[in-house]
Design a protein around this motif. Structure first.
Motif, PDB file in Angstrom:
ATOM      1  N   SER A 119       0.837  -1.214   0.000  1.00 36.91           N
ATOM      2  CA  SER A 119       0.000   0.000   0.000  1.00 36.91           C
ATOM      3  C   SER A 119       0.867   1.258   0.000  1.00 36.91           C
ATOM      4  O   SER A 119       0.428   2.330  -0.403  1.00 36.91           O
ATOM      5  N   THR A 120       2.120   1.111   0.433  1.00 36.26           N
ATOM      6  CA  THR A 120       3.039   2.259   0.426  1.00 36.26           C
ATOM      7  C   THR A 120       3.824   2.346  -0.892  1.00 36.26           C
ATOM      8  O   THR A 120       4.690   3.204  -1.049  1.00 36.26           O
ATOM      9  N   LYS A 181      -2.311   8.296   0.165  1.00 36.54           N
ATOM     10  CA  LYS A 181      -2.232   8.716   1.576  1.00 36.54           C
ATOM     11  C   LYS A 181      -1.104   7.990   2.303  1.00 36.54           C
ATOM     12  O   LYS A 181      -0.610   8.450   3.321  1.00 36.54           O
ATOM     13  N   LEU A 182      -0.701   6.823   1.789  1.00 38.79           N
ATOM     14  CA  LEU A 182       0.304   6.017   2.497  1.00 38.79           C
ATOM     15  C   LEU A 182       1.655   5.993   1.789  1.00 38.79           C
ATOM     16  O   LEU A 182       2.642   5.497   2.331  1.00 38.79           O
TER      17      LEU A 182
END
Ligand SMILES: C[S@@+](CC[C@H](N)C(=O)[O-])C[C@H]1O[C@@H](n2cnc3c(N)ncnc32)[C@H](O)[C@@H]1O
Length: 470
Positions: A119-120, A181-182
């Motif tokens: 997710s990052t 966002k991540l």
């Protein structure tokens, strides 16, 4: 999951499907562009030019056929949603053209890339204006438009002929994150331009003779956040990192991407790794890496490039998808003679692969070894190789001996998959023996090398020396 420094020879779609979800920090990749000026051109045959081996490998892939139709169906049925709608819309416009085939093959891979990113994580997809506009639509559908970060322009200069349009001197890198966002992002900076007032305060001095000096008194070491237009030199033919792999990109370009979107110890993947530019850039910055490529030639090029740049880690690279025992080597020779030849030349012998093969009597690879300096100039000896994955005759050995003479080679290696007859051995012995002028080394000038020996750790007798790359 694969460990650090893994090279996989295979189709990246199949390979990525074996990766677990969310395991990769950064994907930086440079697929074939589907452009006429690229080495990998699906149109080449249609324009009547002689296809080259690697081009041939892609001609099938990017033509509209069963594989493209299957990928299309999967995108419509299994993936569906916005991605399916986008692909359906593109097909209405482009029909069953090579471009559409290219886009479905890319789309199905982009879906996998998205799945395996953490997710990052981030994706940088290298392309050029031939297809970048279509690829961006696909990436928007897969990643979500809100996760689009940049269209980076890599601007360069290189020699071109006159044309009826402006010189095409840039590539595009589409930068997306999995979750804005991540996502990770390390701000990179660049110097202010010469004229910029932000460089510091300007002090003007008028001298007695009327001349004027202007100097900047501020902190000229200050830098500004980097723009999305990157001026980085194209690799010229003399560049140190050059390995003559078609479409090789400069390491500094990929170092920048890796510095911005990953941290030390992160896992970087290049599923279209070519000769391994992304992987070298990752290694230089202490990232972990995995590279995938379809061809044995590319995997051999990465191995050779890595050994040259990081000799201290040469034994730590894991290679998957290449023969691991005699049976697999023989199966490769039967099913994919070209792949077998590339594997023998670049991996087993670590010779430079001869991709051109023009009137060279079937020389598949060469290797130059240093013989010391004469009048201040380095002098080299030469070894050549030919690979015969199938049956061979005494005539083939004789022809190879002639080719060695024509090439003025000191040594020749004739790679085979079955033992030679006594007549063949006698023919090979006619080439005599080679004595190295500097070292205590003597070897038959023409060696018939059975590939079975490779798995018993027996290699042809060759002089030491840095292998010339590809
Ligand atoms: C443009 S080149 C990459 C060049 C690379 N950036 C470098 O600097 O060497 C594209 C590469 O993708 C590989 N390739 C094409 N289709 C592939 C597939 N389905 N799976 C894995 N590799 C593939 C080709 O063999 C080629 O080496």
């Amino acid at each position: 999951m694969h460990q650090n420094r893994t090279l996989i020879r295979g189709d990246n779609l199949t390979e990525m499907r074996n990766f677990p979800d969310a395991c990769i920090d950064l994907i930086a990749t440079d697929p074939p562009f589907n452009s006429k000026r690229n080495y990998f051109v699906p149109y080449r045959d249609e324009h009547g030019r002689k296809p080259e081996t690697l081009v041939q490998a892609f001609t099938d892939t990017w033509a509209w056929g069963d594989a493209a139709e299957d990928a299309y169906r999967e995108l419509m049925v299994d993936v569906g949603g916005l991605v399916g709608d986008t692909i359906e819309g593109l097909r209405k416009f482009l029909n069953e053209t090579p471009m559409m085939a290219y886009l479905v093959m890319m789309a199905i891979r982009v879906v996998e890339m998205h799945r395996i990113l953490k997710s990052t994580g981030s994706l940088y997809l290298h392309c050029d204006p031939t297809a970048s506009h279509y690829l961006k639509i696909i990436l928007d559908a897969v990643f979500d438009t809100r996760n689009f970060r940049n269209e980076i322009v890599w601007s360069y200069h290189r020699w071109t002929g006159a044309t009826k349009h402006f010189q095409r001197m840039h590539d595009i890198l589409l930068f997306y994150v999995k979750d804005r966002k991540l996502s990770k992002f390390n701000i990179l900076t660049e110097p202010y331009s010469e004229k910029s007032k932000h460089k510091g305060r300007r002090k003007t001095t008028v001298h007695a003779d009327g001349t004027i000096d202007q100097i900047y008194t501020g902190d000229i070491s200050r830098e500004k956040a980097m723009r999305d237009v990157w001026e980085i030199s194209y690799l010229n033919s003399q560049a140190k990192e050059r390995v003559s792999y078609p479409t090789q990109k400069p390491i500094p370009l990929y170092k920048r991407i890796i510095a911005a979107s990953s941290n030390e110890g992160d896992l970087v993947l290049d599923p279209f790794c070519g000769c391994g530019t992304t992987l070298m850039a990752a290694e230089e910055q202490n990232r972990h890496w995995i590279g995938i490529d379809l061809t044995y030639l590319a995997i051999g090029a990465v191995e050779q490039q890595f050994e040259r740049l990081f000799p201290q880690h040469r034994d730590t690279v894991t290679i998957a998808g290449t023969p691991e025992n005699v049976d697999q080597a023989l199966a490769l020779a039967r099913t994919d003679p070209k792949g077998f030849e590339e594997w023998c030349v670049t991996h087993v012998l670590k010779f430079k692969s001869n991709t051109k093969k023009v009137a060279d009597g079937g020389i598949d690879g060469t290797f130059r070894f240093p013989l010391g300096r004469v009048k201040g100039k380095q002098v080299y000896g030469k070894a050549v190789a030919q690979v015969k994955g199938g049956n061979y005759t005494l005539g083939h050995i004789r022809d190879f001996r002639t080719a060695m003479q024509n090439e003025e080679a000191d040594l020749g290696v004739f790679v085979v998959t079955s033992p030679p007859s006594s007549g063949m051995r006698t023919e090979a012995a006619r080439a005599g023996s080679y004595e190295h002028p500097l070292f205590d080394m003597e070897a038959p000038a023409l060696q018939i090398y059975e590939i079975q020996d490779y798995f018993n750790d027996v290699l042809p007798k060759l002089p030491f020396g840095e292998r010339t790359l590809l």
